[in-house]
Design an enzyme around this catalytic site. Structure first.
Site, PDB file in Angstrom:
ATOM      1  N   LYS A 108       0.907  -1.228   0.039  1.00  0.00           N
ATOM      2  CA  LYS A 108       0.098  -0.179  -0.203  1.00  0.00           C
ATOM      3  C   LYS A 108       0.998   1.263   0.004  1.00  0.00           C
ATOM      4  O   LYS A 108       1.603   1.525   0.940  1.00  0.00           O
ATOM      5  CB  LYS A 108      -1.048   0.103   1.271  1.00  0.00           C
ATOM      6  CG  LYS A 108      -1.769   1.313   1.206  1.00  0.00           C
ATOM      7  CD  LYS A 108      -2.761   1.317   2.479  1.00  0.00           C
ATOM      8  CE  LYS A 108      -3.768   2.331   2.405  1.00  0.00           C
ATOM      9  NZ  LYS A 108      -3.284   3.411   3.080  1.00  0.00           N
ATOM     10  N   GLY A 196     -11.252   8.535   5.524  1.00  0.00           N
ATOM     11  CA  GLY A 196     -12.395   9.205   6.069  1.00  0.00           C
ATOM     12  C   GLY A 196     -13.424   8.740   6.247  1.00  0.00           C
ATOM     13  O   GLY A 196     -14.649   9.408   6.732  1.00  0.00           O
ATOM     14  N   SER A 218      -9.308   3.701  11.586  1.00  0.00           N
ATOM     15  CA  SER A 218      -9.881   4.608  12.756  1.00  0.00           C
ATOM     16  C   SER A 218     -11.282   4.516  13.311  1.00  0.00           C
ATOM     17  O   SER A 218     -11.677   4.484  14.262  1.00  0.00           O
ATOM     18  CB  SER A 218      -9.873   6.203  12.363  1.00  0.00           C
ATOM     19  OG  SER A 218      -8.244   6.373  12.188  1.00  0.00           O
TER      20      SER A 218
END
Length: 268
Positions: A108, A196, A218
């Site tokens: 990544k 996000g 997150s």
């Protein structure tokens, strides 16, 4: 874009789950382990620099994941330029080998010089991606939701592109849906929305749009109940994909009765 494929195919690998999960920010390794199980994920991303540096929350990480079941996605988080990202990608490949994944060339790719908003550098990303592809890596680059950059990365041989929904950890959701829709429409490689997303409904939205997968960290790790949130994201991802494959009802400016008007009893 893999419009109707049963599996998520990245490079030569196929995965049943379209939910990729990060390993940072959990309160403990035990919480992380239980959360990963509840996501039903098959790809987990690991920050190479943090694992090697044994930073807080990363000590013991490698030993706490079943690498026979989970495919490692090393990432170049913390790299601010192409050269640094290339070096860390190579360390990540060695890390995967240590975990028993000899043929794992996944990376990544993150090139982020901006420390405030954590926005990816398109020029550095292109430079690093081109070199890593030449060296046999399966490159999954993290990018802004820019259709032109996405297409350039596809053309140089990246296995996917990973446009951000909004800044990393911001929980602002998918803020640039129009651009992401363009990327999805024009791409011949899978599109994975990264960063996000704050709630499961936004993951479902991404899959409903036609994205091939989402990467979540997150929103699970920092939830009040990460283990339950992990399960919610798993269900949302599956629901979003099913919704996309089902073909949504087209929007209509006029109302349309759900019951036929023929045969309605009149007042006369």
């Amino acid at each position: 874009m893999q419009k109707t494929n049963k599996f998520l195919k990245i490079g030569t690998k196929e995965f049943k789950s379209r939910l990729l999960v990060g390993t940072g920010k959990y309160s403990s390794l035990e919480v992380m382990q239980k959360s990963l199980i509840n996501t039903k994920c098959e790809i987990v991303t690991v920050a190479v620099r943090r694992v090697q540096g044994l930073e807080h929350g990363h000590k013991g990480l490698m030993e706490s994941i079943d690498w026979k079941r989970i495919w490692m996605l090393p990432n170049t988080a913390g790299c601010s330029n192409a050269e640094e990202a290339i070096r860390i990608a190579k360390l990540g490949r060695e890390l995967a080998k240590l975990a028993g994944q000899e043929n794992n060339n996944f990376v990544k790719l993150e090139v982020i010089p901006d420390k405030k908003y954590l926005l990816p550098d398109p020029i550095g990303t292109l430079k690093a991606a081109e070199q890593l592809v030449k060296e046999g890596f399966t490159v999954l680059p993290y990018i802004n939701s820019d259709p032109l950059i996405a297409k350039q990365l596809e053309e140089i041989g990246c296995a996917t592109v990973m446009p951000l929904g909004s800044p990393i950890g911001s929980a602002q959701g998918i803020r640039n849906a129009a651009n992401i829709a363009m990327i999805i429409a024009e791409s011949r490689i899978p599109i994975i929305i990264d960063a996000g997303i704050g709630v499961p409904s936004e993951a479902a939205q991404a899959l409903e749009m036609g994205a091939d997968g989402v990467l979540i960290n997150s929103a699970i790790a920092l939830a009040e109940n990460p283990i339950l949130m992990a399960q919610a994201f798993s269900k949302a991802t599956e629901a979003g994909r099913d919704g996309y494959l089902s073909g949504r009802l087209k929007e209509n400016p006029l109302a349309s009765p759900s019951s036929p008007l023929e045969g309605v009893i009149s007042n006369n």
